[in-house]
Scaffold this active site. Structure first.
Site, short mmCIF file in Angstrom:
data_model
loop_
_atom_site.label_atom_id
_atom_site.label_comp_id
_atom_site.label_asym_id
_atom_site.label_seq_id
_atom_site.Cartn_x
_atom_site.Cartn_y
_atom_site.Cartn_z
CG ASP A 423 -1.57 1.32 1.43
OD1 ASP A 423 -2.37 1.80 0.50
OD2 ASP A 423 -1.79 1.71 2.59
CG ASP A 850 -2.00 2.42 6.53
OD1 ASP A 850 -2.14 2.25 5.54
OD2 ASP A 850 -2.12 3.38 7.04
CG ASP A 854 -3.83 -1.34 2.77
OD1 ASP A 854 -3.94 -0.97 1.48
OD2 ASP A 854 -3.42 -0.47 3.67
#
Lengths: 1182, 336
Positions: A423, A850, A854
C-alpha cells in the site's frame, strides 16, 4: 461548543460549486420496498426495532474463530483435519484392542499431548482476537436516550434507529444517515482511509429537511422512517428514502456515513443508525481471515503422504509375511501352541490373521510418521515468533511498538517471499505533506540536494581511484531534515525571516505568497496554547501551503462568509498588516479539473484571479505574456518531479470590473440553472474565466516518506524481491512516490495504462489489451540489458485487466516490468491483484498495508503484514505479522525470514531422517520375528524417543540455528534468495535426507545384530537377549541421531550443547533410573544398564562403531560439498571463520557491493543508471 | 552482598537479552579441509587399533561346536524324527565325541544353540507373567499367559508359553573316563535370580495338562534357584540363539576328547530346527565374533582412505578457504 457555534455560521456550500450538487434523484427509488430493499428503520425508535421483522443484528462484532460452545468440536475438527493426526487417532483407538503391539497409554498419551498443546495455542490466539473485539465493542458514543438527552453508550449497545451524536475525530459506530452537522448547511467531512485508503477528506451533506435537527433537544420528538436496501457490501451505493413529516425524501450515498470512517473538520454530527454490526458495509466487506499455511507445511503434507505410502507398503509386506508364516510355519511351531490359537494366530485362517496384522503393523511402524513433528514445529514457531516480537531492531522507539508475529504459522514463509505488494499511504508515506521547494518567477528556492546525483558522483570518483566505498555510496538521502513545523520543511535563507524583501522580483514573490494564502478552501483554527493558527484543509497539500505561507509571513487567520483575512508580517513599514480579500467566486478543485481558482477583490478594489493546478493544465491556459517564466519553471518542475515531489503551478490574472461582472452573470446563471446540463454549463463558464493566465511559479510538496523507506526498498530489491505498489491515490501522486522511492527513475520506460473514457466495454477491453501487448512487445524488443520498464495502471483500467481473458497478459507484462504501480485501486482490486500474482506466478506474495482498505489484500496474500501504530487496527487485526514501520520489513524478511526458513526446513528434514532411522529398525527386526509384530524396544524407549530423548536438540535447531549472523544477512541480501529458490526444501534434499535415514537404519540394525549375534557379550558368558540387544540398538540410535544433528548445525551456543549432549546423557540417565525401579515396573530393563551393558566393553565398542559409521556418509557428503561445491553461506562462514573480513576490509566491502541481486529498482540501481548516463555523455564528448 | 546480587542480576539480564536478540556467544565451527582431514585421520587412528584389539580378543577365544540334532536320532527313526521325539517310550540318550583342538582355559562355557526357533515371536514373548514369577500364586491376574494360564481350573506356576516350552536336553561331559564337573550355578543374570524370580515361589501344576511342552521343574526348588528356567525365560532377540547351560571349571588341553552324554528330549524336529552344543572360552570382550573387529578395521581404513582422498583432492583442486570467487555472484554460470 462555543467555537463550534461560531464556525457553524459558515455555509460551507458557498465554497463549493461543482460537487455536492443535489440534482433530482429518481433512480432506484422505485425499487425501495421491493425484494432486496426491505429494510425499515424507525428513526429515534429503537424500541420499535426489537420485534421481528424489524429486529436486526446488534452492533457488536465478533471476529473470533470459535465461541465457548463451538471451540471443542471445531478445534478438534481442525486438529484431526491433519492427515497425520487422523492416523494417530486411528492408532489410539486401535491401541485398546489386543492387536496393539504397544500399551494403550504409549499411543494415547503423545496424541493427547500433541493435540492438547495445539488446541491450547488456538484458544490463546482466539482469546486475543476476542479481547480486540471487546475493545472495539466497548468504545463509547453519545446516543439519544429520550427526551432530548444524550448519554454515552458502548458501541455494541447501539441499535438500528438510534440517533447518535458523533464528535470530531471519532469513528462512526455504525452506518449512519447524516441528519445534521455543526455547519448550517449540514455538511461534514469524513476520512475514509480505513475504507478505501484515500486520504482526501470527503464531504457529506445532510438532507435539507433535517438540517434543523442540530441541537440535542431537537430530537425529543423526532420521528421518521427510513426504507432502504438490505445490507450489502457495496461501499459506494445506497438506495433508500426517508419518510419525514409525511413526506418522502430520496436518500443517496452522500448522506450515508460508513462505520470505520472518521469525522474530520466538523465539530459534531447527528445521525441515525441504519446498518449495525455485521450488517454494516465495512463488515460486509470483511471476509473471514483464511487460515494460511506455509509452503513448507503444504509440502510437508506430501512428505507425510510419501511416508504414509511407505508405511502402507511395509505394513503390507509385513502382513503378507505374517499370513504366510501363519499358514506354513505356525502349525510346526509347537512352542506357540498353534492348536490353541485365537483368531490372530489361527493357521486355518491366514487371511484374517494377515488383515488383523495389518492394523498391528500400521501401529508398529507409526514411528515413521513423527507424531511429535507438529507439536515440535509449533513450539519452534512460537519461539521464533517470540524472537520476532522481541527483536530490538524492529522496535519502534517513537511509538514504542515492537514487531509482532500475530500468527506463528508463517515464519518460514517470510524467507520465501518473491513479490511484495505494498500500500502507499501510511505504509510507504506518512500521509504528511511537507512544503519543500518552490520556484518563483523563474528562480528555484529551497535546498537542492539531489541525492542520486551526489551519490553517483561520489561513486564515480571512487571508481576512478580504484576503490569502492559502498557505505559512502549508499548514504541514502536520509540526513535529518527534521523540521519542527509539521508540513513545512523548507530551507533557504533567501526566503526565510522576511529576507525575500531583498530579492529582485519582490512583487512576484508577494503575489506568489498571497496566492498560497488565499487560494484554498481551508478554515483556520487558533491553537490557544501556542497562539498560532492551524488549518483544517481538505487535502494535506493545501495544509502544507498554508503553513508555508504562514512561515513566509502571510498568515491566513480568519475566514468569513465572504472574505479571507491574511496577516502580512513583513512589510515595508515593518508592522504587520491585516488584509482582507473579498472572495467573489471559488472554482474548486476536482480530480477532473485538476485546478482551483478563486476570484477575489483586494482592499484596493483590484479584482484578481488566482489559480493553482497541475502544470500541464496551467500551461495550457497561459496568455502569451504570461509565459515569461515558463522555461525556467518547467525545468524546475522536471527536477522536482524526478525527486518525487508533488508539484503545482501557480498563476494569476488581473481582471477589470466590467470583465468580471459580465462573466459573473453568466456564471450565476449557470449556477442557478437546474437540469442535467448544469454541470456542463458551469464548467464552460469556468473555462471561460480560467484562461490568459500569467505564470508566476510552482510549488513542490513532498509526500513525506516514512523513515528508512528508500533504503529498505533498495535492500529488498537487492535481495531479489519484486515490489508492486497498489494505491488508492491518483496516478500523478503514485508516480511521484514511485520516484521518491526509487521505484521509478529517469530513463525508465513507463508503460502507462490510464483510464479510458468509453462506455462500450468491448472497446475499452480491446484498447487495454492492445496497450498491454504493445508493452510486452516493447520489452521483448529491448536489447539494452540495463533497460528497465515500469507499468503504471489506473484502477478503472485495472478492473478490465483483471477479467479472466486479459489477466494473464496483464500479469505477464507486470512480471517483466521492474516495478508495477497500480493507482486508484479499490480494496477489492487490491485483493484481486494480489490473488492474480499469487496464483499466476505460483510464488509467495507478501502484502503490506496499514488501513482497512488493505485488509482484503493482506488476507489474500500468502503473508499479510500490517503497519501497527495507526489508529485503525483493521489491517493489523487481519495481518499475520505487524511492524511499526515499513523499514522493519527488511529485517523481518532478510534476517528472520531467512533464518526461519532454513531452520524449519532443516528441522523438518532432520525430523523425517530420525524417524525413518528409528522406525525402519522396527521393521527389520519384525522380519526376524516371523512378522509377528514384536518390537525389540521397550515401550518406554519408544514413547520417550520423540517426546523427550530427541525432542530438544531438534527444537534448538529450529529455534537457534543461524547459518550466518544477522549482520551478514543484511550485508549480503542476495543470500535471501536461498529461500525463494527453495534450496533447502526441494525434493532432492528431502529424499536425500530420507535416504540418509534409510542408510542409518540399515547400519544400526545390521551391525548390531551381527555384533551381538549369539556369542557371549559379557563376562559370565551370558548371551545377549532381546532386552540387551534392544537397549544397545537404541543407544546407537540416540548417539547417531544426535551426532547427526550436531553435524547439521553450524551455530552452537551453550543451549545447543546442552540439548544435544543432555539428550544423550538423558538416555543413560533414563536407563539407569528406569532400571533401578522394581522389576514390576521396569520389566526387562531391570538393572539392564548397571548389571549387563555398562560393564560390557562390547556394548561401548559397538556404540562407538555404529554411531560413527552412521554419520560417515553424511560427513563425507558435507565435507565434499563444502570443499568443492560450496553454497553462498559456506563461503561467508569461511570468510568470517578466518576473520578475513577484518583483515581484508577492501575485499569484504567489494563483495558486499557485489552481493546484490541484479536489480532495476531501488536507490542503488538508480545511482548506477545515473552513472551509466554520465559515462555515456562523457563518451560522446570524447 | 547486595552488590554481588545486583551484579548477578545484571549478568542474568544481559544473558537473557542476548538470548532474545539471538546473539548469544556461539562457536561456529566450519568444516574446513584441515578439519575434515584431521577428523578422518583421527577416526582412522582410533578405529584401526580398536579393531585390531577386538580381533585379537576374538581370536583368543576357543570354540567347539557340535551339531547333534540329527546324529542323536537313531538311524531307524531318521525318516520320521517327529514321532521319535514325541514317543516317550524310546530312550533318548545319546553320546557325542568332541575333540578339543586347542588349549582351553577355564572357565569353559557350555551353550546349547537352537536355530529357527522363534523365541522372539510376539505370541511367545507376551506369554508370561513377571508378577506371578515373583509372587507365585498370590498373584492372580495371569491373563497375559494365554494360552498356558490354567490347567483344570488351577493356575499354572510358572505360567505362559515360555516356561511351558522349557528346553530340556541335558548334558554330561566325560574326559578320560572322569566326569567333568559342570557348574550349573550362576548361569542366569544375578538380577533375575534375586529380584525377578520368587525365592518362595515353587512350581505348581506345571506340565500337568494334556499338552506337554518342554522340560519339567522340580516343585521342591523355588523358582529363583531354577536357573535353567531363568536363562530360558530371557527370550532371545533372533531366531538363532545360544543359551548358557553351565561352566566347566577345568582347563581342557589340546587333543583332549570329551564324551558328551546327552538326553535328546527337546523337539526341534517339528520345525526343522537345529540343535548344537557349544563349548567356548571367553575373553575380556566376550565370545568369539570377528565381525566387530573387522568392522572397526574397515571403518578405520575407510576413514584413512577418505583422509588421503581429501588431501589429494585438495592438493589438486585447491579452493582457498573463503575464496570469494566461489560466491554465486562471482560465478559466471549464475551471474549470466
Amino acid at each position: 461548543m462555543a467555537k463550534g457555534r461560531i464556525r457553524a455560521k459558515l455555509r460551507k456550500s458557498h465554497l463549493y460549486t461543482f460537487c455536492l450538487y443535489q440534482g433530482p434523484n429518481g433512480k432506484g427509488q422505485q425499487t425501495v420496498g421491493g425484494p432486496g430493499f426491505s429494510r425499515i428503520v424507525h428513526c429515534n425508535g429503537p424500541q420499535l426495532q426489537s420485534e421481528r421483522p424489524f429486529k436486526y443484528r446488534s452492533n457488536d462484532i465478533s471476529t473470533t474463530k470459535y465461541s465457548f460452545i463451538t471451540f471443542l468440536p471445531k478445534a478438534l475438527y481442525e486438529q484431526f483435519n491433519r492427515v497425520a493426526n487422523l492416523y494417530f487417532l486411528g492408532c489410539a483407538i486401535a491401541s485398546v484392542t489386543p492387536l496393539s503391539p504397544f500399551s494403550a497409554l504409549s499411543m494415547i498419551a503423545p496424541l493427547a499431548f500433541v493435540v492438547g498443546l495445539s488446541m491450547a495455542k488456538e484458544a490463546l490466539e482466539d482469546w486475543k482476537r476476542f479481547m480486540q473485539d471487546m475493545e472495539v465493542n466497548s468504545r463509547k458514543v453519545k446516543v439519544h436516550t429520550g427526551e432530548g438527552a444524550f448519554g454515552k453508550k458502548a458501541w455494541e449497545k447501539v441499535q438500528v434507529g438510534d440517533v447518535v451524536r458523533v464528535e470530531k475525530d471519532q469513528f462512526f459506530p455504525a452506518d449512519l444517515l447524516l441528519l445534521s452537522s455543526n455547519y448550517e448547511d449540514g455538511i461534514c467531512y469524513v476520512e475514509t482511509m480505513n475504507l478505501d485508503g484515500e486520504t482526501n477528506l470527503k464531504a457529506k451533506r445532510a438532507l435539507e429537511v433535517t438540517l434543523d435537527l442540530d441541537e440535542d433537544e431537537d430530537f425529543k420528538n423526532f420521528k421518521g422512517i427510513i426504507k432502504c436496501e438490505d445490507p450489502n457490501p457495496s461501499l459506494y451505493t445506497f438506495v433508500g428514502n426517508l419518510e419525514y413529516n409525511d413526506q418522502v425524501y430520496a436518500l443517496d450515498p452522500s448522506q450515508i456515513l460508513l462505520r470505520d470512517s472518521k469525522l474530520r473538520n466538523t465539530a459534531y454530527i447527528y445521525g441515525v443508525a441504519i446498518f449495525t454490526g455485521p450488517d454494516s458495509k465495512v463488515m460486509m466487506n470483511s471476509t473471514n481471515s483464511p487460515s494460511k499455511r506455509s509452503r513448507i507445511e503444504k509440502k510437508m503434507d506430501y512428505i507425510i503422504y510419501v511416508l504414509f505410502s511407505v508405511l502402507l507398503v511395509i505394513s503390507l509386506i509385513s502382513s503378507f509375511g505374517f499370513a504366510v508364516e501363519i499358514k506354513y510355519s505356525m502349525p510346526e511351531w509347537w512352542f506357540l501352541q498353534p492348536q490353541e490359537a485365537d483368531d490372530f494366530y489361527n493357521p486355518e485362517e491366514p487371511v484374517t490373521s494377515g488383515i488383523s496384522h495389518m492394523v498391528t503393523a500400521l501401529m508398529l511402524y507409526g514411528y515413521l510418521l513423527p507424531i511429535s513433528l507438529y507439536v515440535s514445529i509449533e513450539v519452534v514457531k512460537v519461539l521464533q515468533a517470540t524472537f520476532i516480537n522481541q527483536d530490538i531492531h524492529m522496535y519502534d522507539e517513537e511509538t514504542g511498538i515492537p514487531a509482532q508475529a500475530r500468527t506463528s504459522n508463517l515464519n518460514e514463509e517470510l524467507g520465501q517471499v518473491d513479490t511484495i505488494l505494498s500500500d502507499k499511504t501510511g505504509t510507504l508515506t506518512c500521509n504528511q505533506m511537507d512544503f519543500l521547494k518552490c520556484s518563483i518567477a523563474g528562480t528555484a528556492y529551497g535546498s537542492s540536494t539531489n541525492a542520486v546525483e551526489l551519490a553517483a558522483a561520489k561513486q564515480m570518483a571512487n571508481d576512478l581511484e580504484g576503490k569502492v566505498e559502498l557505505d559512502a555510496v549508499v548514504s541514502y538521502s536520509e540526513k535529518d531534515r527534521q523540521s519542527p513545523i509539521k508540513g513545512f520543511n523548507f530551507e533557504d535563507s533567501r526566503l526565510m525571516n522576511g529576507n525575500w524583501l531583498k530579492e529582485a522580483k519582490v512583487e512576484d514573490i508577494i503575489l506568489f505568497f498571497r496566492i498560497l494564502a488565499v487560494c484554498h478552501t481551508a478554515i483556520p483554527e487558533l491553537n490557544e496554547d501556542t497562539g498560532s493558527y492551524t488549518y483544517e484543509a481538505e487535502s494535506p497539500d493545501e495544509g502544507a501551503f498554508l503553513v508555508a505561507a504562514r512561515e513566509f509571513g502571510f498568515e491566513f487567520f480568519q475566514r468569513t462568509q465572504s472574505s479571507v483575512f491574511v496577516r502580512e508580517k513583513y512589510t515595508a513599514s515593518g508592522k504587520p498588516i491585516d488584509r482582507e480579500y473579498k472572495i467573489l467566486n471559488v472554482l474548486e478543485f476536482t480530480s477532473k479539473r485538476k485546478r482551483m481558482t478563486v476570484i477575489i477583490k483586494d482592499e484596493d478594489g483590484q479584482i484578481l484571479l488566482m489559480c493553482k493546478g497541475a502544470d500541464s493544465i496551467i500551461f495550457d491556459r497561459l496568455s502569451k505574456d504570461g509565459r515569461f517564466y515558463q522555461p525556467d519553471t518547467t525545468k524546475h518542475l522536471n527536477e522536482y518531479g524526478e525527486a518525487g515531489l508533488r508539484t503545482l503551478a501557480l498563476a494569476y490574472k488581473k481582471l477589470e470590473e466590467s470583465e468580471y461582472s459580465a462573466w459573473n452573470t453568466e456564471f450565476q446563471k449557470a449556477k442557478t440553472s437546474i437540469g442535467a446540463d448544469r454541470d456542463i454549463m458551469l464548467e464552460n463558464a469556468a473555462e471561460m474565466m480560467e484562461k490568459d493566465l500569467i505564470l508566476i511559479g510552482a510549488t513542490a510538496v513532498e509526500d513525506k516518506l516514512q523513515k528508512g523507506v528508500p533504503k529498505c526498498i533498495d535492500k529488498l530489491a537487492q535481495a531479489g524481491l519484486k515490489l508492486w505498489v497498489l494505491t488508492g491515490d491518483k496516478m500523478e501522486t503514485a508516480i511521484n512516490i514511485g520516484f521518491s522511492c526509487s521505484l521509478l527513475r529517469q530513463g525508465m520506460k513507463q508503460i502507462c495504462i490510464p483510464a479510458i473514457d468509453s462506455d462500450v466495454k468491448e472497446e475499452v477491453k480491446g484498447a487495454i489489451l492492445k496497450q498491454i501487448n504493445n508493452g510486452s512487445e516493447m520489452i521483448k524488443a529491448e536489447k539494452d540489458p540495463h533497460a528497465a520498464f515500469a507499468l503504471i495502471i489506473d484502477g478503472k483500467t485495472l478492473s478490465y485487466a483483471l477479467e479472466d481473458d486479459i489477466k494473464q497478459h496483464f500479469l505477464d507484462l507486470g512480471v517483466r516490468c521492474a516495478s508495477v504501480i497500480c493507482c486508484r485501486v479499490s480494496p477489492k482490486q487490491k485483493a484481486l491483484v494480489t490473488r492474480l500474482v499469487k496464483l499466476g506466478t505460483g510464488k509467495t506474495t507478501l502484502a503490506i498495508g496499514d488501513g482497512a482498505n488493505d485488509v482484503g489484500m493482506i488476507q489474500e496474500a500468502d503473508i499479510g503484514v500490517g503497519i501497527s501504530g495507526v489508529e485503525g487496527m483493521q489491517a493489523v487485526m487481519a495481518s499475520d505479522f505487524s511492524v511499526a514501520q515499513f523499514r522493519f520489513l527488511e529485517r523481518l524478511l532478510v534476517v528472520h525470514g531467512h533464518w526461519c526458513y532454513k531452520r524449519i526446513a532443516q528441522m523438518i528434514c532432520y525430523f523425517f531422517y530420525k524417524n525413518i532411522a528409528f522406525g525402519l529398525t522396527l521393521f527389520y527386526f519384525e522380519a526376524f520375528t516371523g512378522f509377528s509384530g514384536q518390537s525389540i524396544y521397550n515401550d518406554w524407549y519408544m514413547l520417550l524417543f520423540n517426546v523427550v530423548l530427541t525432542a530438544l536438540p531438534v527444537i534448538s535447531l529450529g529455534v537457534l540455528e543461524q547459518d550466518v549472523s544477522s549482520e551478514v544477512c543484511l550485508e549480503f541480501p542476495a543470500i535471501y534468495q536461498q529461500g525463494p529458490r527453495n534450496l533447502f526444501f526441494d525434493w532432492y534434499r528431502i529424499l536425500g535426507w530420507m535416504a540418509n535415514g534409510l542408510l542409518a537404519s540399515l547400519i544400526i540394525f545390521i551391525l548390531n545384530i551381527v555384533i551381538f549375534y549369539n556369542q557371549a557379550f559379557r563376562a559370565g558368558g551370558q548371551t545377549a537377549d532381546m532386552a540387551a540387544l534392544g537397549a544397545t540398538m537404541f543407544t546407537c540410535i540416540i548417539w547417531s541421531v544426535n551426532i547427526q544433528i550436531a553435524l547439521t548445525m553450524s551455530h552452537f551456543t551453550w543451549i545447543q550443547h546442552t540439548t544435544i549432549w543432555g539428550s544423550i546423557a538423558a538416555w543413560y540417565l533414563f536407563l539407569f533410573v528406569y532400571g533401578a525401579l522394581p522389576p514390576s515396573i521396569s520389566a526387562d530393563a531391570y538393572k539392564l544398564l548397571v548389571e549387563a551393558l555398562a560393564p560390557a566393553p562390547m556394548y561401548w565398542t559397538a556404540t562407538l562403531l555404529v554411531a560413527i559409521t552412521c554419520n560417515l556418509p553424511y560427513m563425507t557428503h558435507i565435507a565434499y560439498q563444502r570443499c568443492f561445491e560450496p553454497m553462498d553461506h559456506h563461503i561467508i562462514q569461511e570468510i568470517k571463520y578466518y576473520r578475513k573480513d577484518v583483515e581484508d576490509q577492501h575485499m569484504w566491502t567489494k563483495e558486499r557491493s557485489k552481493a546484490r541481486q541484479k536489480t532495476k529498482i531501488g536507490f542503488t540501481a538508480r545511482v548506477e543508471a545515473k552513472i551509466r548516463q554520465i559515462r555515456a555523455m562523457m563518451n560522446k564528448k570524447h | 552482598m547486595a552488590d554481588m546480587n545486583r551484579e548477578r542480576h545484571r549478568t542474568r539480564e544481559t544473558a537473557f537479552y542476548l538470548f532474545t536478540q539471538q546473539s548469544l556467544p556461539a562457536c561456529k565451527p566450519v568444516l574446513t579441509p584441515g578439519w575434515v582431514i584431521t577428523i578422518f585421520l583421527f577416526m582412522g587412528l582410533i578405529f584401526i587399533p580398536v579393531g585390531l584389539i577386538t580381533l585379537r580378543a576374538s581370536h583368543s577365544v576357543v570354540e567347539i561346536v557340535d551339531r547333534y540334532d540329527t546324529e542323536c536320532v537313531p538311524e531307524a527313526f531318521r525318516i520320521d524324527k517327529i514321532s521319535y521325539i514325541q514317543d516317550d517310550s524310546i530312550p533318548k540318550n545319546c553320546s557325542r565325541f568332541m575333540k578339543v583342538h586347542k588349549y582351553m582355559k577355564a572357565p569353559i562355557y557350555i551353550y546349547y544353540q537352537l536355530d529357527n526357533y522363534y523365541q522372539n515371536h510376539r505370541r511367545y514373548v507376551k506369554s508370561r507373567s513377571d508378577k506371578q514369577l515373583l509372587h507365585g500364586q498370590k498373584y492372580h491376574d495371569t491373563s497375559s499367559c494365554q494360552p498356558v494360564e490354567l490347567n483344570s481350573g488351577q493356575p499354572i506356576v510358572p505360567c505362559g508359553l515360555i516356561a511351558w516350552s522349557l528346553f530340556n536336553d541335558s548334558f554330561t561331559f566325560i574326559r578320560e573316563r572322569a566326569e567333568l564337573k559342570v557348574n550349573r550355578k550362576n548361569i542366569a543374570w544375578k538380577s533375575d535370580r534375586d529380584h525377578k524370580f520368587g525365592k518362595n515361589v515353587h512350581p505348581f501344576n506345571f506340565q500337568n495338562g494334556t499338552l506337554i511342552g518342554g522340560g519339567k521343574l522340580n516343585p521342591k526348588i523355588p523358582l529363583s534357584d531354577q536357573e535353567d528356567l531363568i536363562v530360558w525365560m530371557r527370550t532371545s532377540a533372533l531366531p538363532s540363539f545360544r543359551k548358557l547351560y553351565g561352566r566347566i571349571e577345568e582347563d581342557l588341553d589340546a587333543d583332549d576328547v570329551i564324551v558328551v552324554n546327552l538326553m535328546n528330549n527337546y523337539n526341534t524336529y517339528s520345525f526343522g530346527g537345529k540343535k548344537k552344543l557349544v563349548l567356548s572360552t571367553s575373553s575380556w570382550l566376550g565370545g568369539k565374533n570377528d565381525f566387530l573387529g573387522h568392522a572397526c578395521v574397515i571403518i578405520g581404513s575407510s576413514s584413512l582412505i577418505l583422509a588421503i582422498v581429501f588431501t589429494l583432492l585438495h592438493l589438486k583442486y585447491r579452493r582457498p578457504h573463503g575464496d570469494t570467487s566461489y560466491l554465486p555472484w562471482n560465478r559466471k554460470s549464475l551471474s549470466g
